[in-house]
Scaffold this motif. Structure first.
Motif, PDB file in Angstrom:
ATOM      1  N   GLY A 306      17.354 -34.854 -21.499  1.00 58.10           N
ATOM      2  CA  GLY A 306      16.512 -34.052 -20.616  1.00 58.10           C
ATOM      3  C   GLY A 306      15.105 -33.837 -21.115  1.00 58.10           C
ATOM      4  O   GLY A 306      14.332 -33.104 -20.492  1.00 58.10           O
ATOM      5  N   ASN A 307      14.715 -34.483 -22.241  1.00 57.44           N
ATOM      6  CA  ASN A 307      13.350 -34.377 -22.728  1.00 57.44           C
ATOM      7  C   ASN A 307      12.443 -35.280 -21.886  1.00 57.44           C
ATOM      8  O   ASN A 307      12.814 -36.406 -21.562  1.00 57.44           O
ATOM      9  CB  ASN A 307      13.263 -34.798 -24.197  1.00 57.44           C
ATOM     10  CG  ASN A 307      14.148 -33.953 -25.085  1.00 57.44           C
ATOM     11  OD1 ASN A 307      14.060 -32.741 -25.077  1.00 57.44           O
ATOM     12  ND2 ASN A 307      15.026 -34.606 -25.850  1.00 57.44           N
ATOM     13  N   ASN A 308      11.250 -34.785 -21.591  1.00 58.90           N
ATOM     14  CA  ASN A 308      10.289 -35.541 -20.797  1.00 58.90           C
ATOM     15  C   ASN A 308       9.164 -36.092 -21.660  1.00 58.90           C
ATOM     16  O   ASN A 308       8.713 -35.437 -22.600  1.00 58.90           O
ATOM     17  CB  ASN A 308       9.667 -34.664 -19.706  1.00 58.90           C
ATOM     18  CG  ASN A 308      10.653 -34.300 -18.623  1.00 58.90           C
ATOM     19  OD1 ASN A 308      11.577 -35.056 -18.335  1.00 58.90           O
ATOM     20  ND2 ASN A 308      10.466 -33.142 -18.023  1.00 58.90           N
ATOM     21  N   SER A 309       8.708 -37.286 -21.291  1.00 56.61           N
ATOM     22  CA  SER A 309       7.508 -37.833 -21.916  1.00 56.61           C
ATOM     23  C   SER A 309       6.283 -37.169 -21.301  1.00 56.61           C
ATOM     24  O   SER A 309       6.395 -36.397 -20.334  1.00 56.61           O
ATOM     25  CB  SER A 309       7.437 -39.335 -21.670  1.00 56.61           C
ATOM     26  OG  SER A 309       7.140 -39.598 -20.297  1.00 56.61           O
ATOM     27  N   ALA A 310       5.123 -37.474 -21.829  1.00 59.41           N
ATOM     28  CA  ALA A 310       3.881 -37.070 -21.177  1.00 59.41           C
ATOM     29  C   ALA A 310       3.716 -37.912 -19.908  1.00 59.41           C
ATOM     30  O   ALA A 310       4.218 -39.034 -19.834  1.00 59.41           O
ATOM     31  CB  ALA A 310       2.696 -37.280 -22.114  1.00 59.41           C
ATOM     32  N   PRO A 311       3.041 -37.385 -18.882  1.00 62.76           N
ATOM     33  CA  PRO A 311       2.832 -38.175 -17.661  1.00 62.76           C
ATOM     34  C   PRO A 311       1.894 -39.349 -17.918  1.00 62.76           C
ATOM     35  O   PRO A 311       0.957 -39.247 -18.707  1.00 62.76           O
ATOM     36  CB  PRO A 311       2.225 -37.167 -16.682  1.00 62.76           C
ATOM     37  CG  PRO A 311       1.641 -36.098 -17.540  1.00 62.76           C
ATOM     38  CD  PRO A 311       2.481 -36.023 -18.773  1.00 62.76           C
ATOM     39  N   GLU A 312       2.166 -40.447 -17.268  1.00 63.47           N
ATOM     40  CA  GLU A 312       1.362 -41.665 -17.401  1.00 63.47           C
ATOM     41  C   GLU A 312       0.954 -42.124 -16.009  1.00 63.47           C
ATOM     42  O   GLU A 312       1.793 -42.302 -15.126  1.00 63.47           O
ATOM     43  CB  GLU A 312       2.168 -42.762 -18.098  1.00 63.47           C
ATOM     44  CG  GLU A 312       1.393 -44.022 -18.400  1.00 63.47           C
ATOM     45  CD  GLU A 312       0.402 -43.858 -19.548  1.00 63.47           C
ATOM     46  OE1 GLU A 312      -0.549 -44.650 -19.617  1.00 63.47           O
ATOM     47  OE2 GLU A 312       0.585 -42.931 -20.358  1.00 63.47           O
ATOM     48  N   THR A 313      -0.351 -42.301 -15.782  1.00 66.42           N
ATOM     49  CA  THR A 313      -0.802 -42.754 -14.471  1.00 66.42           C
ATOM     50  C   THR A 313      -0.586 -44.256 -14.321  1.00 66.42           C
ATOM     51  O   THR A 313      -0.696 -45.008 -15.295  1.00 66.42           O
ATOM     52  CB  THR A 313      -2.280 -42.410 -14.232  1.00 66.42           C
ATOM     53  OG1 THR A 313      -2.667 -42.843 -12.916  1.00 66.42           O
ATOM     54  CG2 THR A 313      -3.168 -43.103 -15.249  1.00 66.42           C
ATOM     55  N   THR A 314      -0.273 -44.671 -13.100  1.00 66.00           N
ATOM     56  CA  THR A 314      -0.026 -46.092 -12.843  1.00 66.00           C
ATOM     57  C   THR A 314      -1.307 -46.884 -12.677  1.00 66.00           C
ATOM     58  O   THR A 314      -1.312 -48.091 -12.848  1.00 66.00           O
ATOM     59  CB  THR A 314       0.782 -46.274 -11.549  1.00 66.00           C
ATOM     60  OG1 THR A 314      -0.002 -45.793 -10.437  1.00 66.00           O
ATOM     61  CG2 THR A 314       2.093 -45.518 -11.604  1.00 66.00           C
ATOM     62  N   GLY A 315      -2.403 -46.196 -12.346  1.00 61.29           N
ATOM     63  CA  GLY A 315      -3.596 -46.901 -11.912  1.00 61.29           C
ATOM     64  C   GLY A 315      -3.387 -47.378 -10.476  1.00 61.29           C
ATOM     65  O   GLY A 315      -2.268 -47.367  -9.951  1.00 61.29           O
ATOM     66  N   PRO A 316      -4.433 -47.815  -9.784  1.00 61.77           N
ATOM     67  CA  PRO A 316      -4.302 -48.233  -8.382  1.00 61.77           C
ATOM     68  C   PRO A 316      -3.429 -49.475  -8.236  1.00 61.77           C
ATOM     69  O   PRO A 316      -3.554 -50.428  -9.006  1.00 61.77           O
ATOM     70  CB  PRO A 316      -5.745 -48.530  -7.954  1.00 61.77           C
ATOM     71  CG  PRO A 316      -6.613 -47.834  -8.957  1.00 61.77           C
ATOM     72  CD  PRO A 316      -5.846 -47.851 -10.236  1.00 61.77           C
ATOM     73  N   MET A 317      -2.538 -49.432  -7.237  1.00 58.81           N
ATOM     74  CA  MET A 317      -1.741 -50.620  -6.931  1.00 58.81           C
ATOM     75  C   MET A 317      -2.639 -51.695  -6.321  1.00 58.81           C
ATOM     76  O   MET A 317      -3.477 -51.405  -5.467  1.00 58.81           O
ATOM     77  CB  MET A 317      -0.618 -50.263  -5.946  1.00 58.81           C
ATOM     78  CG  MET A 317       0.452 -51.352  -5.832  1.00 58.81           C
ATOM     79  SD  MET A 317       0.071 -52.638  -4.634  1.00 58.81           S
ATOM     80  CE  MET A 317       0.990 -52.041  -3.225  1.00 58.81           C
ATOM     81  N   ASN A 318      -2.494 -52.928  -6.799  1.00 56.21           N
ATOM     82  CA  ASN A 318      -3.314 -54.042  -6.308  1.00 56.21           C
ATOM     83  C   ASN A 318      -2.394 -55.118  -5.777  1.00 56.21           C
ATOM     84  O   ASN A 318      -1.671 -55.760  -6.527  1.00 56.21           O
ATOM     85  CB  ASN A 318      -4.177 -54.596  -7.450  1.00 56.21           C
ATOM     86  CG  ASN A 318      -5.073 -55.737  -6.985  1.00 56.21           C
ATOM     87  OD1 ASN A 318      -5.039 -56.128  -5.828  1.00 56.21           O
ATOM     88  ND2 ASN A 318      -5.879 -56.263  -7.890  1.00 56.21           N
ATOM     89  N   SER A 319      -2.407 -55.305  -4.447  1.00 55.76           N
ATOM     90  CA  SER A 319      -1.519 -56.286  -3.829  1.00 55.76           C
ATOM     91  C   SER A 319      -2.233 -57.584  -3.469  1.00 55.76           C
ATOM     92  O   SER A 319      -1.668 -58.448  -2.791  1.00 55.76           O
ATOM     93  CB  SER A 319      -0.889 -55.687  -2.559  1.00 55.76           C
ATOM     94  OG  SER A 319      -1.894 -55.403  -1.589  1.00 55.76           O
ATOM     95  N   THR A 320      -3.496 -57.740  -3.911  1.00 51.34           N
ATOM     96  CA  THR A 320      -4.256 -58.955  -3.580  1.00 51.34           C
ATOM     97  C   THR A 320      -3.801 -60.110  -4.461  1.00 51.34           C
ATOM     98  O   THR A 320      -3.875 -60.021  -5.686  1.00 51.34           O
ATOM     99  CB  THR A 320      -5.761 -58.730  -3.781  1.00 51.34           C
ATOM    100  OG1 THR A 320      -6.183 -57.608  -2.997  1.00 51.34           O
ATOM    101  CG2 THR A 320      -6.547 -59.967  -3.368  1.00 51.34           C
ATOM    102  N   PRO A 321      -3.318 -61.216  -3.860  1.00 47.86           N
ATOM    103  CA  PRO A 321      -2.847 -62.343  -4.674  1.00 47.86           C
ATOM    104  C   PRO A 321      -4.014 -63.080  -5.319  1.00 47.86           C
ATOM    105  O   PRO A 321      -5.168 -62.926  -4.909  1.00 47.86           O
ATOM    106  CB  PRO A 321      -2.122 -63.232  -3.655  1.00 47.86           C
ATOM    107  CG  PRO A 321      -2.786 -62.927  -2.349  1.00 47.86           C
ATOM    108  CD  PRO A 321      -3.149 -61.464  -2.413  1.00 47.86           C
ATOM    109  N   PRO A 322      -3.748 -63.893  -6.341  1.00 49.88           N
ATOM    110  CA  PRO A 322      -4.808 -64.678  -6.966  1.00 49.88           C
ATOM    111  C   PRO A 322      -5.482 -65.612  -5.952  1.00 49.88           C
ATOM    112  O   PRO A 322      -4.866 -66.003  -4.953  1.00 49.88           O
ATOM    113  CB  PRO A 322      -4.063 -65.488  -8.041  1.00 49.88           C
ATOM    114  CG  PRO A 322      -2.816 -64.724  -8.302  1.00 49.88           C
ATOM    115  CD  PRO A 322      -2.439 -64.091  -7.004  1.00 49.88           C
TER     116      PRO A 322
END
Length: 463
Positions: A306-322
Motif C-alpha cells: 500500500g505504499n505509494n511512489s511519488a506522482p510521475e507525469t506522462t507528458g503529452p500523448m503523441n499519436s502522430t506516426p513517423p
C-alpha cells in the motif's frame, strides 16, 4: 503554508502530503487548519477544489471531483482557536459550495453518521465568518450528496467482536475493531504503544511505530473490558516503490516500468483513473492508450503493502506516426542493408522466416545492418517506430542482391589520349581509383560499354 491532513476513506490511513497542493489517489477526508475569517473563496475548477485565502495563499486539491462532477472527497475547515469544524458541501446543480458545521472529521468516515443541515452563507456572515464562495463548473442533477449518510464510505464499523489488521506500511499501522476498543502494539523490543478505536471502527498508529522489516503484535480491550486479539502485524514495509518510468506514450499504448507486482494508477485529465499491474519483469502497459492526443496524465505506483511512489507525469500523448517519406532503402546488397529514417526512431526489419532485427536511426538520419540480415534474393518488410510507440506501415526492402558482378565481363579496351574505356555488366557502376587516391565513376551502358573521357589517369600511370 497551511497545515493539511489527508485521511483515505477506504482505510482511515493518514496520507502523507507536502505543501498546499494535494493530489488525491483515493476518496479522502481533507482537513485544513484555516481560520474561517481568512478564507476568500472556495471553488470548483474542473476536477480540483481551489481554496483562496486573503493572505494570497492558495490551496489546491486535485481529483476532489469525479468524472461525473460529483465530489468524491470531503473538505473540512478546522478553526484551531475555537476547535470548531466546518465541512464544504457541494451542489452539482448550482456549482455552489456551502459550509456546514460538523462535530469532527471522523464522522465523515462513519457510514452511520447522518448529514447535518446546511448552513446558508448568509448565516455564516451573520456569525462573523467572512468568506465568499465562487461558483465553479455546473452540471445537471442534484447535490453531490444531500442529507444522506455516507453509505459508500468503506470505513464501516466492524461487526461486534471483530479485530482486524488492514495495513502496515509507510502511512501507518491500521486496523478495525469495535469503537472504543483500546489497542496495544507490542514492538520487537518489548515496548508498547496504545491507541483507541474511533467511532468509525478504525484504529491507527501514525507514524508507524514499527521500522522497515520489523514485526509486532497488536491486542486490545473493548469498551466492556473484554480482551480481543492478539494479531501479528506481519513484516512492516515502509519503503515506497520507485517512481514509474514511461517508455511509450503513443496511440498504441502507454507503457513503462515499475516495481514488479505494483499497481499503476493513471489519473486522466478529467480526474478519472485506470489501473494496471506491473508484471514479474516490472513492465506495465495500458493499451490502447487511455489518453487522447495531446493530453497528459499522472502515474503513481502502489506496492502490495500500500505504499505509494511519488506522482510521475506522462507528458503529452503523441499519436502522430513517423514521416514515412523519410523511410528509404538505399542499399540492399553484399555490403549490408541500409537506408534513411527519422533520427531516434527504431527500424524493425521482418525477415522472410518471420523473425525480426532492429536498429536505431542515427542523428544523421541513417540506419544500417551489417552484414545484410536478408538472404540473397530474399525480401523483408521495414517498420519504423518512434519513441512514443507510433509506427509507419510496412515498407518492402525489395529483393536482396548479394551476388557480385561477373568479373569476366569487366575489361579495359582503351587507355590512351582519347579516354579510358572498356566493357562490363549493363547498369553496373565502374569506379576508377587514381594514383592519388581520388576516384571517378561512370555507368555501364545497355550495350555493356563504359567510357571516361578525357582519360582520368595521368600519362604513364595505372589505375
Amino acid at each position: 503554508m497551511v497545515t493539511i491532513h489527508v485521511v483515505a476513506k477506504k482505510t482511515g490511513q493518514t496520507v502523507a502530503q507536502n505543501g498546499n497542493q494535494v493530489r488525491l489517489i483515493d476518496p479522502s477526508v481533507i482537513t485544513a487548519d484555516i481560520p474561517p475569517s481568512q478564507i476568500q473563496s472556495i471553488a470548483r475548477d474542473g476536477n480540483r477544489l481551489v481554496v483562496k485565502l486573503k493572505t494570497g495563499e492558495v490551496v489546491t486539491i486535485e481529483n476532489f471531483f469525479g468524472p461525473d462532477g460529483a465530489a468524491t472527497s470531503d473538505f473540512v475547515i478546522h478553526d484551531v482557536a475555537s476547535g470548531s469544524f466546518w465541512e464544504a458541501e457541494y451542489a452539482a446543480s448550482s456549482g455552489e459550495l456551502t459550509l456546514v458545521p460538523i462535530d469532527s472529521p471522523d464522522q465523515l468516515l462513519d457510514a452511520s453518521a447522518g448529514a447535518l443541515p446546511w448552513l446558508p452563507l448568509a448565516a455564516m456572515a451573520a456569525a462573523g465568518v467572512g468568506m465568499g464562495v465562487a461558483a465553479g463548473v455546473s452540471s445537471s442533477g442534484g447535490s453531490s450528496r444531500g442529507p444522506v449518510a455516507h453509505a459508500e464510505t468503506p470505513g464501516t464499523p466492524s461487526a461486534p467482536g471483530a479485530f482486524e489488521l488492514l495495513s502496515n506500511n509507510m502511512y501507518g499501522l491500521v486496523g478495525k475493531a469495535d469503537p472504543g476498543t483500546t489497542v496495544t502494539l507490542t514492538r520487537p523490543d518489548g515496548s508498547t504503544v496504545t491507541t483507541v478505536t474511533g467511532d468509525s471502527g478504525i484504529w491507527h498508529f501514525n507514524p508507524n511505530p514499527l521500522a522497515d522489516g520489523e514485526q509486532g503484535t497488536v491486542s486490545g480491550t473493548d469498551s466492556n473490558g473484554s480482551p480481543v486479539g492478539p494479531l501479528g502485524t506481519g513484516v512492516t514495509d515502509v519503503t515506497p516503490p520507485a517512481d514509474p518510468t514511461i517508455e511509450h506514450n503513443g496511440a498504441g499504448e502507454l507503457s513503462g516500468t515499475a516495481e514488479p507486482g505494483s499497481t499503476i494508477t493513471l489519473t486522466l485529465p478529467d480526474g478519472s483513473t485506470v489501473t494496471t499491474v506491473a508484471d514479474g519483469n516490472g513492465h506495465w502497459s495500458f493499451g490502447p492508450n487511455p489518453l487522447a492526443d495531446g493530453e497528459s496524465g499522472t502515474l503513481i505506483a502502489t506496492d502490495p503493502s500500500g505504499n505509494n511512489s511519488a506522482p510521475e507525469t506522462t507528458g503529452p500523448m503523441n499519436s502522430t506516426p513517423p514521416d514515412e517519406s523519410q523511410l528509404n532503402v538505399d542499399q540492399n546488397n553484399q555490403h549490408g542493408l541500409s537506408g534513411t529514417g527519422t533520427p531516434g526512431d527504431t527500424i524493425v526489419v521482418e525477415l522472410p522466416d518471420g523473425s525480426t532485427v532492429t536498429t536505431i536511426v542515427d542523428e544523421n538520419g541513417h540506419w544500417e545492418f551489417v552484414p545484410n540480415p536478408l538472404p540473397d534474393g530474399g525480401t523483408g518488410t521495414i517498420t519504423e517506430i518512434d519513441p512514443n510507440g507510433n509506427s509507419t506501415g510496412g515498407v518492402t526492402t525489395g529483393p536482396s542482391d548479394q551476388t557480385p558482378p561477373d568479373e569476366s565481363q569487366l575489361t579495359v579496351d582503351q587507355n590512351n589520349g582519347n579516354g579510358l574505356g572498356g566493357t562490363g555488366t549493363p547498369g553496373d557502376t565502374i569506379t576508377v581509383e587514381r594514383p592519388d587516391g581520388t576516384t571517378v565513376t561512370t555507368i555501364v551502358d545497355e550495350n555493356g560499354h563504359w567510357e571516361i573521357s578525357p582519360n582520368p589517369l595521368p600519362d604513364g600511370s595505372a589505375g
